[in-house]
Scaffold this motif. Structure first.
Motif, mmCIF file in Angstrom:
data_model
loop_
_atom_site.group_PDB
_atom_site.id
_atom_site.type_symbol
_atom_site.label_atom_id
_atom_site.label_comp_id
_atom_site.label_asym_id
_atom_site.label_seq_id
_atom_site.Cartn_x
_atom_site.Cartn_y
_atom_site.Cartn_z
ATOM 1 N N ALA A 120 0.729 -1.277 0.163
ATOM 2 C CA ALA A 120 0.094 -0.169 0.048
ATOM 3 C C ALA A 120 0.812 1.091 -0.031
ATOM 4 C CB ALA A 120 -0.781 0.050 1.000
ATOM 5 N N VAL A 121 0.667 2.294 -0.744
ATOM 6 C CA VAL A 121 1.287 3.547 -0.567
ATOM 7 C C VAL A 121 0.300 4.611 -0.262
ATOM 8 C CG1 VAL A 121 2.402 5.337 -2.327
ATOM 9 C CG2 VAL A 121 2.394 2.779 -2.550
ATOM 10 N N ALA A 122 0.668 5.429 0.746
ATOM 11 C CA ALA A 122 0.125 6.658 1.417
ATOM 12 C C ALA A 122 0.661 7.877 1.185
ATOM 13 C CB ALA A 122 -0.266 6.399 2.884
ATOM 14 N N ILE A 123 0.420 8.896 0.635
ATOM 15 C CA ILE A 123 1.007 10.107 0.422
ATOM 16 C C ILE A 123 0.383 11.298 1.434
ATOM 17 C CG2 ILE A 123 1.830 11.693 -1.202
ATOM 18 C CD1 ILE A 123 1.427 9.518 -3.325
ATOM 19 N N GLY A 124 1.186 11.986 2.032
ATOM 20 C CA GLY A 124 0.774 13.051 2.852
ATOM 21 C C GLY A 124 0.519 12.782 4.190
ATOM 22 N N ASP A 125 -0.288 13.408 5.066
ATOM 23 C CA ASP A 125 -0.067 13.235 6.437
ATOM 24 C C ASP A 125 -1.143 12.045 6.842
ATOM 25 O OD1 ASP A 125 1.646 15.093 6.828
ATOM 26 O OD2 ASP A 125 0.075 16.565 7.367
ATOM 27 N N VAL A 126 -0.598 11.082 7.588
ATOM 28 C CA VAL A 126 -1.370 10.041 7.989
ATOM 29 C C VAL A 126 -0.805 9.228 9.170
ATOM 30 C CG1 VAL A 126 -0.524 8.345 6.353
ATOM 31 C CG2 VAL A 126 -2.516 7.954 7.333
ATOM 32 N N ASP A 127 -1.495 9.164 10.104
ATOM 33 C CA ASP A 127 -0.924 8.308 11.533
ATOM 34 C C ASP A 127 -0.329 6.972 11.106
ATOM 35 O OD1 ASP A 127 -1.943 10.601 12.852
ATOM 36 O OD2 ASP A 127 -3.620 9.651 13.320
ATOM 37 N N ARG A 128 0.717 6.580 11.706
ATOM 38 C CA ARG A 128 1.472 5.342 11.870
ATOM 39 C C ARG A 128 0.460 4.276 12.019
ATOM 40 N NH1 ARG A 128 6.716 3.620 11.028
ATOM 41 N NH2 ARG A 128 6.880 1.486 11.724
ATOM 42 N N SER A 129 -0.420 4.237 12.990
ATOM 43 C CA SER A 129 -1.297 3.466 13.683
ATOM 44 C C SER A 129 -2.351 3.253 12.618
ATOM 45 C CB SER A 129 -1.919 3.645 14.745
ATOM 46 O OG SER A 129 -2.654 4.882 14.580
ATOM 47 N N GLU A 130 -2.741 4.172 11.715
ATOM 48 C CA GLU A 130 -3.560 3.884 10.651
ATOM 49 C C GLU A 130 -3.198 3.001 9.548
ATOM 50 O OE1 GLU A 130 -7.023 5.591 9.814
ATOM 51 O OE2 GLU A 130 -6.991 5.282 12.001
ATOM 52 N N LEU A 131 -1.906 3.132 9.292
ATOM 53 C CA LEU A 131 -1.153 2.381 8.326
ATOM 54 C C LEU A 131 -0.846 0.922 8.711
ATOM 55 C CD1 LEU A 131 1.567 4.566 7.025
ATOM 56 C CD2 LEU A 131 -0.400 4.139 5.947
ATOM 57 N N GLU A 132 -0.751 0.720 10.178
ATOM 58 C CA GLU A 132 -0.459 -0.684 10.697
ATOM 59 C C GLU A 132 -1.519 -1.448 10.474
ATOM 60 O OE1 GLU A 132 1.126 0.573 14.604
ATOM 61 O OE2 GLU A 132 3.329 0.433 13.655
ATOM 62 N N SER A 133 -3.107 -0.550 10.580
ATOM 63 C CA SER A 133 -4.399 -1.322 10.809
ATOM 64 C C SER A 133 -4.440 -1.864 9.361
ATOM 65 C CB SER A 133 -5.383 -0.152 10.817
ATOM 66 O OG SER A 133 -5.666 0.701 10.026
ATOM 67 N N LEU A 134 -3.907 -1.836 8.353
ATOM 68 C CA LEU A 134 -3.914 -2.187 7.110
ATOM 69 C C LEU A 134 -3.573 -3.833 6.888
ATOM 70 C CD1 LEU A 134 -2.807 0.438 4.590
ATOM 71 C CD2 LEU A 134 -4.836 -0.254 4.935
ATOM 72 N N GLY A 135 -2.686 -3.840 8.073
ATOM 73 C CA GLY A 135 -2.273 -5.737 8.172
ATOM 74 C C GLY A 135 -3.310 -6.457 8.166
ATOM 75 N N LYS A 136 -4.461 -5.871 9.077
ATOM 76 C CA LYS A 136 -5.523 -6.831 9.156
ATOM 77 C C LYS A 136 -6.235 -7.188 8.070
ATOM 78 C CE LYS A 136 -9.231 -6.520 12.501
ATOM 79 N NZ LYS A 136 -10.000 -5.356 13.424
ATOM 80 N N TYR A 137 -6.247 -6.355 7.158
ATOM 81 C CA TYR A 137 -6.634 -6.484 5.883
ATOM 82 C C TYR A 137 -6.042 -6.937 4.730
ATOM 83 C CZ TYR A 137 -10.131 -4.322 8.882
ATOM 84 O OH TYR A 137 -10.984 -4.108 9.876
ATOM 85 N N GLY A 138 -4.814 -7.716 5.062
ATOM 86 C CA GLY A 138 -4.067 -8.345 4.168
ATOM 87 C C GLY A 138 -2.918 -7.604 3.302
ATOM 88 N N VAL A 139 -2.649 -6.368 3.986
ATOM 89 C CA VAL A 139 -1.552 -5.679 3.371
ATOM 90 C C VAL A 139 -0.133 -6.074 3.923
ATOM 91 C CG1 VAL A 139 -0.472 -3.495 2.905
ATOM 92 C CG2 VAL A 139 -3.026 -3.818 2.827
ATOM 93 N N SER A 140 0.837 -6.404 3.352
ATOM 94 C CA SER A 140 2.025 -6.913 3.650
ATOM 95 C C SER A 140 3.086 -5.823 3.910
ATOM 96 C CB SER A 140 2.956 -7.863 2.813
ATOM 97 O OG SER A 140 1.863 -9.106 2.648
ATOM 98 N N LYS A 141 3.024 -4.740 3.099
ATOM 99 C CA LYS A 141 3.966 -3.652 3.207
ATOM 100 C C LYS A 141 3.163 -2.329 2.832
ATOM 101 C CE LYS A 141 7.309 -2.956 0.531
ATOM 102 N NZ LYS A 141 8.699 -3.336 -0.360
ATOM 103 N N ALA A 142 3.309 -1.427 3.770
ATOM 104 C CA ALA A 142 2.970 0.119 3.586
ATOM 105 C C ALA A 142 4.042 1.041 3.244
ATOM 106 C CB ALA A 142 1.978 0.616 4.951
ATOM 107 N N ILE A 143 4.081 1.738 2.265
ATOM 108 C CA ILE A 143 5.133 2.714 2.086
ATOM 109 C C ILE A 143 4.525 4.111 2.235
ATOM 110 C CG2 ILE A 143 6.830 3.429 0.448
ATOM 111 C CD1 ILE A 143 6.573 1.162 -1.238
ATOM 112 N N TYR A 144 5.069 4.558 3.193
ATOM 113 C CA TYR A 144 4.567 6.101 3.600
ATOM 114 C C TYR A 144 5.439 7.241 2.933
ATOM 115 C CZ TYR A 144 3.622 10.089 6.645
ATOM 116 O OH TYR A 144 3.302 11.096 7.374
ATOM 117 N N VAL A 145 4.899 8.065 2.085
ATOM 118 C CA VAL A 145 5.390 9.053 1.293
ATOM 119 C C VAL A 145 5.298 10.561 1.883
ATOM 120 C CG1 VAL A 145 5.909 10.036 -0.695
ATOM 121 C CG2 VAL A 145 5.255 7.537 -0.674
#
Ligand SMILES: Cc1cc2nc3c(=O)[nH]c(=O)nc-3n(C[C@H](O)[C@H](O)[C@H](O)COP(=O)(O)OP(=O)(O)OC[C@H]3O[C@@H](n4cnc5c(N)ncnc54)[C@H](O)[C@@H]3O)c2cc1C
Ligand SMILES: Nc1ncnc2c1ncn2[C@@H]1O[C@H](COP(=O)(O)O)[C@@H](O)[C@H]1O
Lengths: 325, 245
Positions: free
Chosen positions: A38-63
């Motif tokens: 998953a790729v996220a751009i702009g301001d977003v909380d780290r815990s929000e990105l972590e929550s994606l793991g529950k729905y099958g995301v293996s890696k989140a790239i925060y830009v």
């Protein structure tokens, strides 16, 4: 090889569509024996990105970066394309949201990928064929589109794929892109957000009214019902044309197309151009004094009668439902 | 100021959509074709901007000779000249390649499309042409003002709006609010016949997508009516039966 999703956030929180995209992409990734980035751009909380793991995301790239705080179409498209190449993604999925519509075609051209916009179901992947179902003719039909290129871009309609839990151990990486000046030609000067209003484009419930309400002074009951239900408000075209309601509320063929779980239409006749924008709603309720109003033909539930008597009754009942739950 | 408006030829908004050839082809029998409604909005704004800046409006269409009435209508509304790229519009990439190719050899200050075509609903052409030419693009705008070499546009965002400045040239898709569509007057209709309509052959491009078949939505079950005298019952039904509130 991987499946890459671009997820959107607002006020540092992920939008609901992020989880829909994660679930959708995970199902594709399983079929292709790969994983979801998953790729996220702009301001977003780290815990929000972590929550994606529950729905099958293996890696989140925060830009992130000073220049990326606001949505800049070209710069964002370049980053998504760059990361797609880096992660060797052969399927890229975005939300067919107001911003996603700007990004998806640019990303597709950059990747030399065929694109299906407004997808509403999983791709059918068989015998080297990749076929995606999308809406066409303003919701009056569906088209099955085969993507012939190696790389594929899909923009998924909001509210059209179920969120499924499939826990993965997620890792989070940060990425600092080089941004070309030519990608920063558009400058956001001002953002005006209606505070604590539910946004129509991704609302679960929409309360909508038409010319049957006679005048703008009668919208208080529409807003009250919407507030109680946590719904967004919408209207028919003549209502926004007359200036009773803002253009941003106009739904239909020439307005916004929406597919909420519940659409309540009050004093709207159900003209074909109106239906084009709302007929893919999961449940439709119609309140109209004319039993012959065409809207009843596509409704799940209907009440024939005067909106000025019916809506207040419903408001009272919703209040007591909320009080008892 | 030179402005280009991309127009597509679409079934009238009241058309009942049906298919033939085993659901692989849109049934255009008896269908009235019109300028895509959003393109009419784009055209109206282009004409206003051109009038204020002693500019010129060109319309471009990728399509067959059968869409010439739609092109003539755009001329009647007030475009100065028209280009038809003679090809079947196979997919958005094909159409965008043709338009971008034309723009490369005929520079424009501003390029407008509609926010989407009401037949294939892609919302793709503005972004693709923008990317092919490496110029900024905005998918859907609700307001457009041009001042010298800079434009200010308003874009809808979830729950509000964004005001953006962009240097010319750029490409944007017009949505409601940008302008009121213009109705051609008698003089416009007369002069449309003599305005230039140039026909250009297409450049080759591989398509990346193909529509295999269509489907029309399954009809909904019949409506369940609730008596107006017991309107409050709706709430329990939505809560317990439909489970949507
Ligand atoms: C090119 C084109 C594009 C269009 N695009 C759109 C679009 O995107 N969206 C859109 O909405 N329209 C669109 N239209 C307009 C569309 O054709 C209809 O005119 C419009 O949807 C009608 O709006 P309405 O239902 O609010 O008003 P009306 O058709 O006037 O209906 C009002 C309804 O209210 C009912 N009513 C009156 N009083 C009461 C009462 N007291 N209680 C309960 N019910 C009452 C009446 O029975 C009637 O059914 C478009 C038209 C064209 C030609
Ligand atoms: N065949 C075409 N010729 C010229 N312009 C087109 C064509 N198809 C689409 N467009 C333009 O691109 C916009 C968006 O179309 P679409 O990407 O198909 O939703 C339309 O509103 C038109 O302005």
């Amino acid at each position: 090889m991987s499946v890459l999703i671009y997820i959107e956030s607002s006020d540092n929180k992920l939008k609901k569509s992020a989880y829909e995209l994660a679930s959708y992409a995970k199902t594709i990734a399983e079929k292709l024996n790969t994983s979801v980035t998953a790729v996220a751009i702009g301001d977003v909380d780290r815990s929000e990105l972590e929550s994606l793991g529950k729905y099958g995301v293996s890696k989140a790239i925060y830009v992130s970066g000073e220049k990326l705080k606001n949505f800049v179409n070209q710069a964002y498209a370049s980053i998504i394309a760059e990361l797609s190449k880096e992660t060797q993604a052969n399927v890229v999925v975005l939300s067919n949201s107001l911003s996603g519509k700007g990004l998806a075609p640019r990303v597709a051209v950059k990747l030399n990928a065929g694109i299906v916009d407004g997808a509403i179901d999983l791709p059918d992947i068989n015998d080297n064929k990749f076929v995606v179902k999308k809406t066409a003719f303003s919701n009056k039909a569906f088209a099955y589109v085969e993507v012939e290129s190696d790389k594929k871009v899909i923009s998924l309609n909001p509210n059209s794929y179920q969120v499924i839990e499939k826990p993965e151990n997620i890792t989070i990486e940060e990425y600092t892109p080089e941004i070309k000046d030519t990608d920063l030609r558009t400058v956001v000067k001002e953002i005006a957000k209606a505070t604590n209003k539910v946004s129509l484009a991704d609302a679960d419930i929409v309360v909508s009214a038409g010319r049957g309400l006679k005048g703008p002074e009668n919208w208080a009951m529409v807003e009250e019902l919407a507030n109680l239900l946590g719904a967004a408000t919408a209207c028919s075209k003549p209502v926004s044309d007359a200036g009773w309601r803002p253009h941003s509320e106009h739904v239909g063929q020439t307005g916004l197309a929406i597919s909420p779980n519940l659409y309540i239409a009050i004093g709207i006749s159900g003209a074909i151009q109106h239906l084009a924008g709302v007929s893919s709603s999961k449940t439709i309720v119609v309140i109209n004094k004319d039993p012959e109003a065409p809207f009843f033909k596509v409704a799940d539930y209907g009440i024939v009668g005067d909106a000025f008597e019916i809506v207040p009754k419903i408001i009272e009942e919703v209040k007591s439902l909320k009080a008892n739950s | 100021m030179k402005i280009l408006v991309c127009i597509s030829n679409v079934p009238d908004t009241t058309t009942k959509i049906t298919f033939t050839n085993d659901n692989t082809k849109f049934n255009d029998n008896g269908v009235q074709f019109i300028i895509n409604p959003y393109d009419e909005i784009a055209l109206a704004r282009a004409i206003e901007i051109a009038e204020a800046n002693s500019g010129e409006v060109t319309v471009i269409h990728v399509g067959e000779a059968s869409s010439e009435p739609t092109i003539r209508k755009a001329l009647a509304i007030g475009a100065h000249k028209a280009i038809r790229i003679n090809a079947t519009p196979k997919d958005a990439h094909f159409v965008s390649t043709q338009i971008a190719n034309y723009i490369k050899s005929n520079s424009f200050d501003l390029i407008l499309t509609g926010k989407e075509s009401i037949d294939y609903n892609g919302s793709l052409v503005a972004g693709m042409v923008g990317e092919l030419l490496n110029i900024p693009s905005v998918a859907a705008i609700k307001k457009l003002d041009v001042d010298n070499n800079q434009a200010t546009v308003e874009r809808e965002i979830e729950g509000g709006k964004e005001i953006i400045t962009i240097p010319l040239p750029f490409i944007a898709g017009a949505a409601e609010g940008v302008a009121e569509p213009k109705i051609p007057n008698m003089r416009g209709i007369m002069s449309a016949r003599t305005k230039p309509l140039e026909i250009i052959e297409a450049v080759s491009d591989n398509t990346q997508t193909v529509i295999l078949k269509y489907e029309t939505p399954a009809p909904r079950g019949t409506v369940k009516l609730i008596d107006a005298g017991e309107a409050e019952k709706l709430v329990a039904i939505l809560h317990n039966e439909a489970k949507v509130i």
